[in-house]
Every structure is written in structure tokens, then in C-alpha cells.
Design an enzyme around this catalytic site. Structure first.
Site, PDB file in Angstrom:
ATOM      1  N   LYS A 164       6.470  -9.835 -12.084  1.00  0.00           N
ATOM      2  CA  LYS A 164       4.995  -9.827 -12.123  1.00  0.00           C
ATOM      3  C   LYS A 164       4.411 -11.198 -11.794  1.00  0.00           C
ATOM      4  O   LYS A 164       3.521 -11.321 -10.957  1.00  0.00           O
ATOM      5  CB  LYS A 164       4.496  -9.398 -13.521  1.00  0.00           C
ATOM      6  CG  LYS A 164       4.925  -8.010 -13.934  1.00  0.00           C
ATOM      7  CD  LYS A 164       4.375  -7.631 -15.298  1.00  0.00           C
ATOM      8  CE  LYS A 164       4.885  -8.506 -16.426  1.00  0.00           C
ATOM      9  NZ  LYS A 164       6.348  -8.383 -16.674  1.00  0.00           N
ATOM     10  N   ARG A 173      -0.333  -4.234 -22.828  1.00  0.00           N
ATOM     11  CA  ARG A 173       1.071  -3.985 -23.159  1.00  0.00           C
ATOM     12  C   ARG A 173       1.210  -2.954 -24.264  1.00  0.00           C
ATOM     13  O   ARG A 173       2.332  -2.637 -24.660  1.00  0.00           O
ATOM     14  CB  ARG A 173       1.698  -5.294 -23.617  1.00  0.00           C
ATOM     15  CG  ARG A 173       2.539  -5.985 -22.549  1.00  0.00           C
ATOM     16  CD  ARG A 173       3.391  -6.980 -23.282  1.00  0.00           C
ATOM     17  NE  ARG A 173       4.417  -7.621 -22.539  1.00  0.00           N
ATOM     18  CZ  ARG A 173       4.299  -8.809 -21.930  1.00  0.00           C
ATOM     19  NH1 ARG A 173       3.154  -9.427 -21.885  1.00  0.00           N
ATOM     20  NH2 ARG A 173       5.339  -9.354 -21.358  1.00  0.00           N
ATOM     21  N   ARG A 217      15.814 -17.584 -15.171  1.00  0.00           N
ATOM     22  CA  ARG A 217      14.438 -18.007 -14.840  1.00  0.00           C
ATOM     23  C   ARG A 217      14.220 -19.459 -15.249  1.00  0.00           C
ATOM     24  O   ARG A 217      14.542 -19.870 -16.366  1.00  0.00           O
ATOM     25  CB  ARG A 217      13.442 -17.108 -15.567  1.00  0.00           C
ATOM     26  CG  ARG A 217      11.998 -17.597 -15.429  1.00  0.00           C
ATOM     27  CD  ARG A 217      10.990 -16.504 -15.631  1.00  0.00           C
ATOM     28  NE  ARG A 217      10.985 -15.924 -16.959  1.00  0.00           N
ATOM     29  CZ  ARG A 217      10.241 -14.867 -17.302  1.00  0.00           C
ATOM     30  NH1 ARG A 217       9.465 -14.281 -16.410  1.00  0.00           N
ATOM     31  NH2 ARG A 217      10.288 -14.386 -18.524  1.00  0.00           N
ATOM     32  N   ARG A 251      12.304 -20.844 -20.549  1.00  0.00           N
ATOM     33  CA  ARG A 251      11.429 -20.388 -21.634  1.00  0.00           C
ATOM     34  C   ARG A 251      12.244 -20.078 -22.883  1.00  0.00           C
ATOM     35  O   ARG A 251      13.327 -19.521 -22.788  1.00  0.00           O
ATOM     36  CB  ARG A 251      10.694 -19.120 -21.186  1.00  0.00           C
ATOM     37  CG  ARG A 251       9.383 -19.415 -20.491  1.00  0.00           C
ATOM     38  CD  ARG A 251       8.791 -18.205 -19.834  1.00  0.00           C
ATOM     39  NE  ARG A 251       8.670 -17.040 -20.707  1.00  0.00           N
ATOM     40  CZ  ARG A 251       8.035 -15.918 -20.356  1.00  0.00           C
ATOM     41  NH1 ARG A 251       7.470 -15.824 -19.164  1.00  0.00           N
ATOM     42  NH2 ARG A 251       7.962 -14.902 -21.178  1.00  0.00           N
ATOM     43  N   ARG A 258      12.679  -8.255 -26.479  1.00  0.00           N
ATOM     44  CA  ARG A 258      11.532  -8.092 -25.573  1.00  0.00           C
ATOM     45  C   ARG A 258      11.680  -6.855 -24.705  1.00  0.00           C
ATOM     46  O   ARG A 258      10.721  -6.123 -24.497  1.00  0.00           O
ATOM     47  CB  ARG A 258      11.382  -9.316 -24.671  1.00  0.00           C
ATOM     48  CG  ARG A 258      10.750 -10.471 -25.394  1.00  0.00           C
ATOM     49  CD  ARG A 258      10.944 -11.735 -24.628  1.00  0.00           C
ATOM     50  NE  ARG A 258      10.199 -11.751 -23.397  1.00  0.00           N
ATOM     51  CZ  ARG A 258      10.612 -12.380 -22.288  1.00  0.00           C
ATOM     52  NH1 ARG A 258      11.754 -13.006 -22.267  1.00  0.00           N
ATOM     53  NH2 ARG A 258       9.855 -12.372 -21.230  1.00  0.00           N
TER      54      ARG A 258
HETATM   55  P1  ADP Z   1       7.788 -11.330 -14.985  1.00  0.00           P
HETATM   56  O1  ADP Z   1       6.534 -12.130 -14.784  1.00  0.00           O
HETATM   57  O2  ADP Z   1       7.631  -9.879 -14.617  1.00  0.00           O
HETATM   58  O3  ADP Z   1       8.401 -11.500 -16.344  1.00  0.00           O
HETATM   59  P2  ADP Z   1       8.962 -13.229 -13.080  1.00  0.00           P
HETATM   60  O4  ADP Z   1       8.059 -13.151 -11.902  1.00  0.00           O
HETATM   61  O5  ADP Z   1       8.859 -14.432 -13.951  1.00  0.00           O
HETATM   62  O6  ADP Z   1       8.883 -11.873 -13.953  1.00  0.00           O
HETATM   63  O7  ADP Z   1      10.473 -13.094 -12.528  1.00  0.00           O
HETATM   64  C1  ADP Z   1      11.587 -13.160 -13.419  1.00  0.00           C
HETATM   65  C2  ADP Z   1      12.729 -13.959 -12.764  1.00  0.00           C
HETATM   66  O8  ADP Z   1      13.259 -13.210 -11.677  1.00  0.00           O
HETATM   67  C3  ADP Z   1      12.290 -15.305 -12.193  1.00  0.00           C
HETATM   68  O9  ADP Z   1      13.350 -16.209 -12.365  1.00  0.00           O
HETATM   69  C4  ADP Z   1      12.044 -14.999 -10.710  1.00  0.00           C
HETATM   70  O10 ADP Z   1      12.267 -16.146  -9.882  1.00  0.00           O
HETATM   71  C5  ADP Z   1      13.078 -13.918 -10.446  1.00  0.00           C
HETATM   72  N1  ADP Z   1      12.622 -12.911  -9.467  1.00  0.00           N
HETATM   73  C6  ADP Z   1      11.363 -12.412  -9.319  1.00  0.00           C
HETATM   74  N2  ADP Z   1      11.321 -11.489  -8.342  1.00  0.00           N
HETATM   75  C7  ADP Z   1      12.602 -11.359  -7.870  1.00  0.00           C
HETATM   76  C8  ADP Z   1      13.221 -10.565  -6.850  1.00  0.00           C
HETATM   77  N3  ADP Z   1      12.519  -9.674  -6.132  1.00  0.00           N
HETATM   78  N4  ADP Z   1      14.558 -10.722  -6.656  1.00  0.00           N
HETATM   79  C9  ADP Z   1      15.277 -11.612  -7.391  1.00  0.00           C
HETATM   80  N5  ADP Z   1      14.753 -12.404  -8.351  1.00  0.00           N
HETATM   81  C10 ADP Z   1      13.434 -12.283  -8.597  1.00  0.00           C
HETATM   82  P1  AMP Z   2       5.076 -12.783 -20.717  1.00  0.00           P
HETATM   83  O1  AMP Z   2       4.820 -14.161 -20.243  1.00  0.00           O
HETATM   84  O2  AMP Z   2       4.132 -11.779 -20.121  1.00  0.00           O
HETATM   85  O3  AMP Z   2       6.518 -12.356 -20.564  1.00  0.00           O
HETATM   86  O4  AMP Z   2       4.764 -12.769 -22.280  1.00  0.00           O
HETATM   87  C1  AMP Z   2       5.501 -13.578 -23.179  1.00  0.00           C
HETATM   88  C2  AMP Z   2       5.205 -13.174 -24.611  1.00  0.00           C
HETATM   89  O5  AMP Z   2       3.807 -13.393 -24.909  1.00  0.00           O
HETATM   90  C3  AMP Z   2       5.474 -11.718 -24.978  1.00  0.00           C
HETATM   91  O6  AMP Z   2       6.825 -11.455 -25.288  1.00  0.00           O
HETATM   92  C4  AMP Z   2       4.546 -11.543 -26.181  1.00  0.00           C
HETATM   93  O7  AMP Z   2       5.089 -12.133 -27.352  1.00  0.00           O
HETATM   94  C5  AMP Z   2       3.322 -12.372 -25.773  1.00  0.00           C
HETATM   95  N1  AMP Z   2       2.351 -11.541 -25.018  1.00  0.00           N
HETATM   96  C6  AMP Z   2       1.985 -11.706 -23.716  1.00  0.00           C
HETATM   97  N2  AMP Z   2       1.103 -10.754 -23.338  1.00  0.00           N
HETATM   98  C7  AMP Z   2       0.910  -9.967 -24.442  1.00  0.00           C
HETATM   99  C8  AMP Z   2       0.131  -8.809 -24.706  1.00  0.00           C
HETATM  100  N3  AMP Z   2      -0.632  -8.230 -23.752  1.00  0.00           N
HETATM  101  N4  AMP Z   2       0.174  -8.284 -25.961  1.00  0.00           N
HETATM  102  C9  AMP Z   2       0.925  -8.830 -26.924  1.00  0.00           C
HETATM  103  N5  AMP Z   2       1.702  -9.904 -26.737  1.00  0.00           N
HETATM  104  C10 AMP Z   2       1.704 -10.478 -25.512  1.00  0.00           C
END
Ligand code: ADP
Ligand code: AMP
Length: 212
Positions: free
Chosen positions: A13, A89, A128, A156, A167
Site C-alpha cells: 500500500k 481497518r 522492509r 520498523r 498484525r
Molecule cells: P504496506 O504499506 O501495504 O504495509 P509496503 O508498501 O510498505 O506495504 O511494502 C512492504 C514491503 O514489501 C516493503 O519492503 C516494500 O519495499 C516491499 N514491496 C512492496 N511492493 C512489492 C512488490 N510488488 N514486490 C516485492 N516487494 C514489494
Molecule cells: P501501518 O503503517 O498501516 O502498517 O500501521 C501500523 C500500525 O498502526 C498498525 O498495526 C496499528 O497498530 C496502527 N494503525 C494504523 N492504522 C490504523 C487504523 N486505521 N486503525 C487502528 N490502528 C491503526
């Protein structure tokens, strides 16, 4: 254009959101980023969010709905449009969002749903890395930055193994009813998330360019 981007943690995302807002000039609203900024600044919001986030649990709906409402009410949203990332969420958040948008006279145009099997996500999350200065997200193997160093990039807290499992469980349980809620409104566009980052964006771009 007003959009939601949905998908399990690690689906891509944030990675795709950065590309979408750059191309379409939208305001990127990531609740996870807002909470992490609050923690870094040691605000009251950050203190209350941290204990939930560290465990991989969701922050309570009242808190999360409050920060989203406040952000959506700001001036730039009507001018530029928004991309909400990581919210809603829970079904309760989805229903509250519908009420917020109605009150602010904003309309949702589409929900981009990035689909990927959950067994691929642990590998994505455990690799990541985030640039300390720019906040940009990369992956040690799948999307390595040219200038990687331990100093400039961090992992993170909630991408460490204990929190990742929790999660994924929490988000799998809560996510499906939300997608169904938006499917019933005819807003959902499913995108194959298990392909190269550029190909995922191509698919999203095609959908969004057809909306305008
Ligand atoms: P989200 O925001 O949904 O939690 P991220 O965009 O942070 O996910 O992506 C999670 C991890 O996967 C990051 O390390 C990112 O660089 C990697 N990633 C994202 N899209 C892809 C893809 N299409 N193929 C491989 N790795 C990806
Ligand atoms: P994210 O960066 O989207 O992966 O979110 C990291 C963490 O932030 C999650 O695991 C939750 O603890 C909190 N969080 C983010 N968005 C929400 C949401 N819409 N509702 C509740 N908790 C959230």
C-alpha cells in the site's frame, strides 16, 4: 479524486501510495505514518498509540477516527483529493468514514484493493527498511536502495517477528468485511499484488486513469 488503498500489511500500500499521489497530485493520508510521527514527537497521541502498535494490535477506533476526521477537514483535501492508506481497518471505521465524508461533502471514487497471499507477507515485512530522512520505504532484497547503510535506514519495531504474526491475524480477521462493504457500493478494484512494483502500479494507473 478521492481514494482508499487497501490490502494486508506488506501488500504494498505505502509503496504504491507514493506513486499514486505523485502522479495524481493527491494528499496521502496514512494513519500508520501519522501514529509513527506522533510517537517520534512524543505527543499524547503517540504515547497512547505506541502500546497497541508495538504489540501489533489496532489503535482504538475513537482515537483513529478522530485523527482522520481532523485531517480530512483541512483545506487542501477539497482542492487536491485524498488517498487514504491503512484506514479504514475495521467495519466501524468504514461506517464512521462514510459519515465523515457525508458531513464534509466529499465523495469516494474508488477503493484500490491490493491482493496477495498472506504467506508472502512475512518475507516482505521482515525485509522492509525505511529511509530515516525521507521516510521512503524499500526492501532489502526486492527493492534495495542504491545507498543502503545501517545508519540511514531502519526497520520498523512492528516488522519484527513477534508483532508481524499478530498484525497479520488481526488484519485478516478485520479486513474482509470492509472489502465487502465497499464491494456492495461498487467501488472496489482488485489489483494483483504479487508482481513487480512497476507492474502493480501499471495496473492501478490503468484503473485510475479510466475513472477520471
Ligand atoms: P504496506 O504499506 O501495504 O504495509 P509496503 O508498501 O510498505 O506495504 O511494502 C512492504 C514491503 O514489501 C516493503 O519492503 C516494500 O519495499 C516491499 N514491496 C512492496 N511492493 C512489492 C512488490 N510488488 N514486490 C516485492 N516487494 C514489494
Ligand atoms: P501501518 O503503517 O498501516 O502498517 O500501521 C501500523 C500500525 O498502526 C498498525 O498495526 C496499528 O497498530 C496502527 N494503525 C494504523 N492504522 C490504523 C487504523 N486505521 N486503525 C487502528 N490502528 C491503526
Amino acid at each position: 479524486m478521492n481514494l482508499l488503498i487497501m490490502g494486508l500489511p506488506g501488500a504494498g500500500k505505502g509503496t504504491q501510495a507514493a506513486k499514486i499521489v505523485e502522479k495524481f497530485g493527491l494528499v496521502h493520508i496514512s494513519t500508520g505514518d501519522m501514529f509513527r510521527a506522533a510517537i517520534a514527537n512524543q505527543t499524547e497521541l503517540g504515547l497512547s498509540a505506541k502500546s497497541y502498535m508495538d504489540k501489533g494490535d489496532l489503535v482504538p477506533d475513537e482515537v483513529t477516527n478522530g485523527i482522520v476526521k481532523e485531517r480530512l477537514a483541512q483545506e487542501d483535501i477539497k482542492e487536491k483529493g485524498f488517498l487514504l492508506d491503512g484506514y479504514p481497518r475495521t467495519l466501524d471505521q468504514a461506517e464512521v468514514l462514510t459519515a465523515i465524508l457525508k458531513e464534509l461533502e466529499l465523495q469516494l471514487d474508488a477503493v484500490v484493493n491490493i491482493e496477495i497471499a498472506s504467506d508472502k507477507l512475512v518475507e516482505r515485512l521482515s525485509g522492509r527498511i525505511i529511509n530515516r530522512k525521507t521516510g521512503e520505504t524499500f526492501h532489502k532484497v526486492f527493492n534495495p536502495p542504491a545507498d543502503y547503510s545501517e545508519e540511514d535506514y531502519y526497520q520498523r519495531e512492528d516488522d519484527k517477528p513477534e508483532a508481524v504474526k499478530r498484525r497479520l491475524d488481526v488484519n485478516i480477521a478485520q479486513g474482509q468485511p470492509i472489502i465487502e462493504y465497499y464491494r456492495a457500493k461498487g467501488l472496489v478494484h482488485d489489483i494483483e499484488g504479487d508482481q513487480d512494483i512497476d507492474l502493480v502500479f501499471e495496473a492501478i494507473d490503468k484503473v485510475l486513469s479510466n475513472l477520471k
